[in-house]
Design an enzyme around this catalytic site. Structure first.
Site, mmCIF file in Angstrom:
data_model
loop_
_atom_site.group_PDB
_atom_site.id
_atom_site.type_symbol
_atom_site.label_atom_id
_atom_site.label_comp_id
_atom_site.label_asym_id
_atom_site.label_seq_id
_atom_site.Cartn_x
_atom_site.Cartn_y
_atom_site.Cartn_z
ATOM 1 N N SER A 5 34.725 -15.797 -87.906
ATOM 2 C CA SER A 5 35.924 -16.236 -87.225
ATOM 3 C C SER A 5 36.593 -15.011 -86.592
ATOM 4 O O SER A 5 35.921 -14.180 -85.989
ATOM 5 C CB SER A 5 36.856 -16.957 -88.202
ATOM 6 N N TYR A 62 41.181 -18.855 -77.167
ATOM 7 C CA TYR A 62 40.297 -18.198 -78.136
ATOM 8 C C TYR A 62 40.737 -18.557 -79.547
ATOM 9 O O TYR A 62 39.921 -18.940 -80.395
ATOM 10 C CB TYR A 62 40.338 -16.688 -77.922
ATOM 11 N N LYS A 105 38.820 -20.742 -82.656
ATOM 12 C CA LYS A 105 38.620 -20.234 -84.009
ATOM 13 C C LYS A 105 39.353 -21.086 -85.046
ATOM 14 O O LYS A 105 38.883 -21.253 -86.167
ATOM 15 C CB LYS A 105 39.067 -18.773 -84.083
#
Length: 298
Positions: A139, A153, A157
């Site tokens: 991650s 982004y 994650k």
């Protein structure tokens, strides 16, 4: 180091560069066998030449679900089993949330979330049949919270971590372990190879402030340190669900968690007042499906 009968078999995505390359080198140095998957496997030629019997380089685009299943099948056919699966392939699409096109937003999720999902789905039947295995989801510090210019982004994650927490609970009874690894900054090409959305001038001042912060406060380490931590993780008989890598991300995790707890506590009265159990209505539009009556809410 020669291969032993006990050598483990790894499946590592994004294996040709950055953290993936460091993980591949560390596994090979330990005498293990590695399936190194990447869109471009040419950078693995030197390792393949030194370890022809222990490294299988596979060209793979993790966003292609069928190709992922084929690659996993080829890996098992080649080495006979899988022991450690590292979902490391990832990309960074930078930009303010408002600036993203639909195609750019979907592309970010395709690599960082769906790619890991497809690999996890492909390896699970193999690991379940063995009754063992360890899936490691790489991650990011970006999953600790949403930060300006990396919102999509972080979203990818966050999605990866939510899926992985459920996966860990689902796979545990089959002897399969799952760990979410949250690295801080490392000297990889994640930022230099990132894709940027078309800038909106409205955010120029914020962008300038962020660039100043990154220039003055960036803390990055050699990928080999992350690889060393990974080797310690997979050697543990009782690995954690989550592992932070780096002092900066460690401290930030506690800071963010503390701030959230303070906010929740400050709004406790409102939170508790929003719930009061009552008997189920005699007639309801909620339906009679398997989720009716549960505490899950959209």
């Amino acid at each position: 180091m020669e291969t032993s009968a006990e050598s483990r078999v790894w499946f590592i995505t994004g294996a040709s560069r950055g953290l993936g390359r460091a993980f591949t080198e560390a596994a090979l140095a330990a005498g293990d066998r590695v399936v190194g998957a990447a869109r471009n496997v040419t950078p693995l030629d030197d390792l393949a030449a030194r370890h022809p019997d222990r490294l299988l380089a596979l060209r793979l685009d993790v966003t292609d679900r069928s190709a992922v299943f084929d690659a996993v099948a080829q890996a098992v056919q080649h080495f006979g089993r899988l022991d450690i699966v590292v979902n490391n392939a990832g990309a960074l699409f930078a930009g303010m949330v408002e600036e993203f096109t639909e195609a750019e937003a979907r592309a970010q999720l395709e690599v960082n979330f769906f790619g890991a999902l497809w690999v996890s789905q492909a390896v699970l039947p193999r690991l379940r049949a063995q009754g063992s295995g360890h899936i490691v989801q790489i991650s990011s510090i970006g999953a600790l919270g949403g930060f300006p210019s990396t919102g999509l982004y972080s979203a990818s994650k966050f999605a990866l971590e939510g899926m992985s927490e459920a996966l860990a609970a689902e796979a545990a009874e089959f002897g399969i372990k799952v760990t979410i690894v949250q690295p801080g900054g490392y000297w990889t090409d994640l930022y230099t190879s990132s894709t940027a959305a078309t800038p909106d001038p409205a955010y120029d001042s914020l962008r300038a402030e962020l660039e100043k912060q990154w220039t003055e406060g960036s803390i990055d380490s050699e990928p080999e340190l992350a690889a060393k931590a990974l080797m310690t993780l997979v050697a543990s008989p009782n690995p954690p669900l989550r592992l932070l890598l780096g002092s900066m991300v460690y401290d930030l995790a506690f800071d963010i968690s503390g701030q959230r707890m303070d906010t929740w506590a400050g709004w406790e009265r409102v939170s508790r007042a929003a719930e009061k159990a009552v008997p189920a209505p005699m007639s309801s539009s909620l339906g009679t499906g398997p989720t009716s009556g549960t505490t899950m809410r959209s």
